[in-house]
Design a protein around this motif. Structure first.
Motif, PDB file in Angstrom:
ATOM      1  N   GLU A 113       5.250   9.647   7.048  1.00 19.32           N
ATOM      2  CA  GLU A 113       3.885  10.085   6.811  1.00 19.32           C
ATOM      3  C   GLU A 113       3.879  10.903   5.527  1.00 19.32           C
ATOM      4  O   GLU A 113       4.708  11.804   5.352  1.00 19.32           O
ATOM      5  CB  GLU A 113       3.390  10.937   7.975  1.00 19.32           C
ATOM      6  CG  GLU A 113       3.280  10.174   9.288  1.00 19.32           C
ATOM      7  CD  GLU A 113       2.832  11.068  10.426  1.00 19.32           C
ATOM      8  OE1 GLU A 113       2.684  12.299  10.208  1.00 19.32           O
ATOM      9  OE2 GLU A 113       2.637  10.550  11.537  1.00 19.32           O
ATOM     10  N   MET A 114       2.977  10.594   4.627  1.00 17.74           N
ATOM     11  CA  MET A 114       2.986  11.227   3.317  1.00 17.74           C
ATOM     12  C   MET A 114       2.742  12.730   3.397  1.00 17.74           C
ATOM     13  O   MET A 114       3.384  13.520   2.700  1.00 17.74           O
ATOM     14  CB  MET A 114       1.947  10.558   2.416  1.00 17.74           C
ATOM     15  CG  MET A 114       2.048  10.951   0.951  1.00 17.74           C
ATOM     16  SD  MET A 114       0.970   9.948  -0.106  1.00 17.74           S
ATOM     17  CE  MET A 114       1.742   8.328   0.035  1.00 17.74           C
ATOM     18  N   LEU A 131       0.605  -0.226   4.632  1.00 19.42           N
ATOM     19  CA  LEU A 131       1.185   1.097   4.859  1.00 19.42           C
ATOM     20  C   LEU A 131       0.608   2.134   3.906  1.00 19.42           C
ATOM     21  O   LEU A 131       1.291   3.076   3.499  1.00 19.42           O
ATOM     22  CB  LEU A 131       2.708   1.024   4.718  1.00 19.42           C
ATOM     23  CG  LEU A 131       3.444   0.220   5.794  1.00 19.42           C
ATOM     24  CD1 LEU A 131       4.948   0.222   5.532  1.00 19.42           C
ATOM     25  CD2 LEU A 131       3.157   0.758   7.190  1.00 19.42           C
ATOM     26  N   SER A 132      -0.653   1.967   3.557  1.00 17.72           N
ATOM     27  CA  SER A 132      -1.324   2.953   2.701  1.00 17.72           C
ATOM     28  C   SER A 132      -1.254   4.330   3.349  1.00 17.72           C
ATOM     29  O   SER A 132      -1.475   4.488   4.559  1.00 17.72           O
ATOM     30  CB  SER A 132      -2.786   2.551   2.501  1.00 17.72           C
ATOM     31  OG  SER A 132      -2.869   1.301   1.842  1.00 17.72           O
ATOM     32  N   GLY A 192       0.782  -1.240   0.000  1.00 14.48           N
ATOM     33  CA  GLY A 192       0.000   0.000   0.000  1.00 14.48           C
ATOM     34  C   GLY A 192       0.805   1.277   0.000  1.00 14.48           C
ATOM     35  O   GLY A 192       0.266   2.350  -0.298  1.00 14.48           O
ATOM     36  N   ALA A 193       2.085   1.208   0.322  1.00  9.33           N
ATOM     37  CA  ALA A 193       2.898   2.425   0.410  1.00  9.33           C
ATOM     38  C   ALA A 193       3.492   2.797  -0.943  1.00  9.33           C
ATOM     39  O   ALA A 193       3.603   1.965  -1.845  1.00  9.33           O
ATOM     40  CB  ALA A 193       4.021   2.225   1.428  1.00  9.33           C
ATOM     41  N   ARG A 240      -0.231  -0.719  13.060  1.00  8.80           N
ATOM     42  CA  ARG A 240      -0.227  -1.563  11.863  1.00  8.80           C
ATOM     43  C   ARG A 240       0.837  -2.644  11.950  1.00  8.80           C
ATOM     44  O   ARG A 240       0.599  -3.804  11.592  1.00  8.80           O
ATOM     45  CB  ARG A 240      -0.007  -0.707  10.607  1.00  8.80           C
ATOM     46  CG  ARG A 240      -1.095   0.352  10.407  1.00  8.80           C
ATOM     47  CD  ARG A 240      -0.990   0.982   9.033  1.00  8.80           C
ATOM     48  NE  ARG A 240      -1.815   2.187   8.919  1.00  8.80           N
ATOM     49  CZ  ARG A 240      -2.079   2.803   7.772  1.00  8.80           C
ATOM     50  NH1 ARG A 240      -1.561   2.333   6.639  1.00  8.80           N
ATOM     51  NH2 ARG A 240      -2.824   3.888   7.740  1.00  8.80           N
ATOM     52  N   PHE A 241       2.022  -2.305  12.409  1.00 10.16           N
ATOM     53  CA  PHE A 241       3.086  -3.304  12.542  1.00 10.16           C
ATOM     54  C   PHE A 241       2.773  -4.317  13.643  1.00 10.16           C
ATOM     55  O   PHE A 241       3.051  -5.517  13.481  1.00 10.16           O
ATOM     56  CB  PHE A 241       4.413  -2.627  12.839  1.00 10.16           C
ATOM     57  CG  PHE A 241       5.224  -2.295  11.616  1.00 10.16           C
ATOM     58  CD1 PHE A 241       6.010  -3.267  11.002  1.00 10.16           C
ATOM     59  CD2 PHE A 241       5.213  -1.010  11.078  1.00 10.16           C
ATOM     60  CE1 PHE A 241       6.752  -2.966   9.868  1.00 10.16           C
ATOM     61  CE2 PHE A 241       5.965  -0.700   9.952  1.00 10.16           C
ATOM     62  CZ  PHE A 241       6.728  -1.682   9.346  1.00 10.16           C
TER      63      PHE A 241
END
Length: 384
Positions: free
Chosen positions: A355-356, A43-44, A10-11, A380-381
């Motif tokens: 973080e985007m 990791l979206s 997702g990243a 998430r992890f």
């Protein structure tokens, strides 16, 4: 410990071809190939980039002496410094320690404590810690002791410095800040000045002494560099000695000479973030634009590495892959670490998750092991 076995999805992942939304598999401390069974971590909304390699930093010093004279627990200070490194996405760090006539935290005795401390904590932290010795060339009576020090601590990287205020001493003036600096290290100001004057008077002996020491280090395979070069002539002299890394050249002439001679050029990330040198030297950003920089170093401020890369991107100086290469693949190459700096199969699983929107570090992994984790990414992890 061999690291996590996970599949990151997702990243936006920074690959050699730029940002791509591709899965990344971590296994046994490496980036793995294929689609083997692994726990998935979504990791979206995040960016995954190669771990930062800091080729020269002394920001760890503030953790070793929170106040004057408080330098008892070096190992604990280094553990705290490693936490700061991890929080800034640094997965490999070169701790730059002085061996200097300046005394205090720059003196040989303190260097001994730092090197011993690093050896003690290295196996108990996740960040890959390396050391660099910054040797002050005017210390003519210490060359033998310095070589023995390098051998005893297996120092693999040495940089030659000269911070003696030659201009003031040549004019017979008292160097600026002499009294405060000498009292800070517990040395009589008159004794301190006399020592500086004696070293200045013997400056003609330095080149031959450096020739001998650099030859001994070259025979040992020690990586060598010079600091604050100002001229093409000076760079050529250091290159002839085997010191092929040019740290923080102060002039464009010196940087161009380094590039023409095939030497690696290292500049300070704070110089980029500030928009120029704090003491009027050549602009690191301008040098990057001219293609003269191989790596950026934290120098005295660890957060500046990540900020410098995005500054270069946002200013249109270069694309993200090129900017990030200055703090990952570039310094890894300079240090001879061919197993890191890119997120491709077979390489070490050294990476950071940003973080985007804010570009804040959410997670750092070195060798597939978590060294820093916070916020939503932590859940998430951990599967929460």
């Amino acid at each position: 410990m061999t690291g996590l076995h996970v599949r990151l999805t997702g990243a936006d992942v920074l690959t050699p071809d730029g940002l791509q939304k591709v899965p990344l598999i971590l296994d046994a401390g490496r980036i793995a190939d294929g689609d083997g069974a692994a726990r998935e971590v979504d990791l979206s909304g995040y960016i995954v980039l190669p771990g930062i390699v800091d080729v020269h930093g002394d920001g760890f010093e503030r953790h070793l002496a929170p106040r004057r004279g408080a330098m008892k627990d070096i190992d604990q200070g280094l553990v705290t410094a490693e936490a700061e490194l991890a929080a800034n996405g640094i997965t490999t760090a070169v701790l730059a320690q002085f061996y200097s006539w300046e005394g205090g935290m720059r003196g040989p005795e303190f260097a001994e404590r730092v090197m011993t401390g690093v050896a003690q904590v290295r196996g108990n932290v996740v960040t890959d810690l390396h050391t660099q010795l910054r040797f002050e060339t005017p210390m003519l009576d210490d060359y033998g002791a310095a070589l023995e020090f390098i051998d005893r601590h297996s120092v693999a990287y040495c940089v030659f410095n000269d911070h003696l205020p030659h201009v003031a001493l040549e004019k017979g003036k008292q160097p600026k800040g002499l009294i405060g600096k000498s009292l800070r290290i517990g040395r009589n100001p008159e004794v301190h000045l006399a020592m500086m004057q004696e070293m200045h008077a013997r400056r003609a002996e330095v080149p031959a002494a450096v020739d001998g020491l650099s030859a001994a280090l070259a025979a040992r395979g020690v990586r060598m560099g010079s600091h604050d070069d100002r001229s093409a002539e000076a760079r050529a002299e250091w290159r002839a000695r085997g010191a092929t890394l040019a740290e923080f050249p102060e002039t464009l002439e010196a940087a161009e000479a380094a590039r023409a001679g095939g030497d690696a050029v290292i500049m300070g990330a704070p110089n980029v973030v500030r928009g120029g040198s704090h003491n009027g030297n050549v602009s690191a950003a301008d040098m990057v634009m001219m293609g003269l920089v191989d790596a950026l170093a934290s120098d005295y401020h660890y957060p500046s590495l990540r900020r410098a890369a995005f500054f270069l991107l946002d200013a249109g100086v270069c694309d993200l892959a090129t900017a990030w290469g200055l703090i990952s693949a570039g310094p890894a190459r300079i240090l001879g670490l061919s197993d890191r700096g890119a997120l491709v199969p077979g390489m070490r699983a050294d990476l950071l998750v940003l973080e985007m929107r804010t570009r804040r570090v959410a997670a750092t992994l070195a060798g597939g092991r978590i060294s820093y984790l916070q916020g939503d990414v932590a859940q998430r992890f951990l599967g929460g």
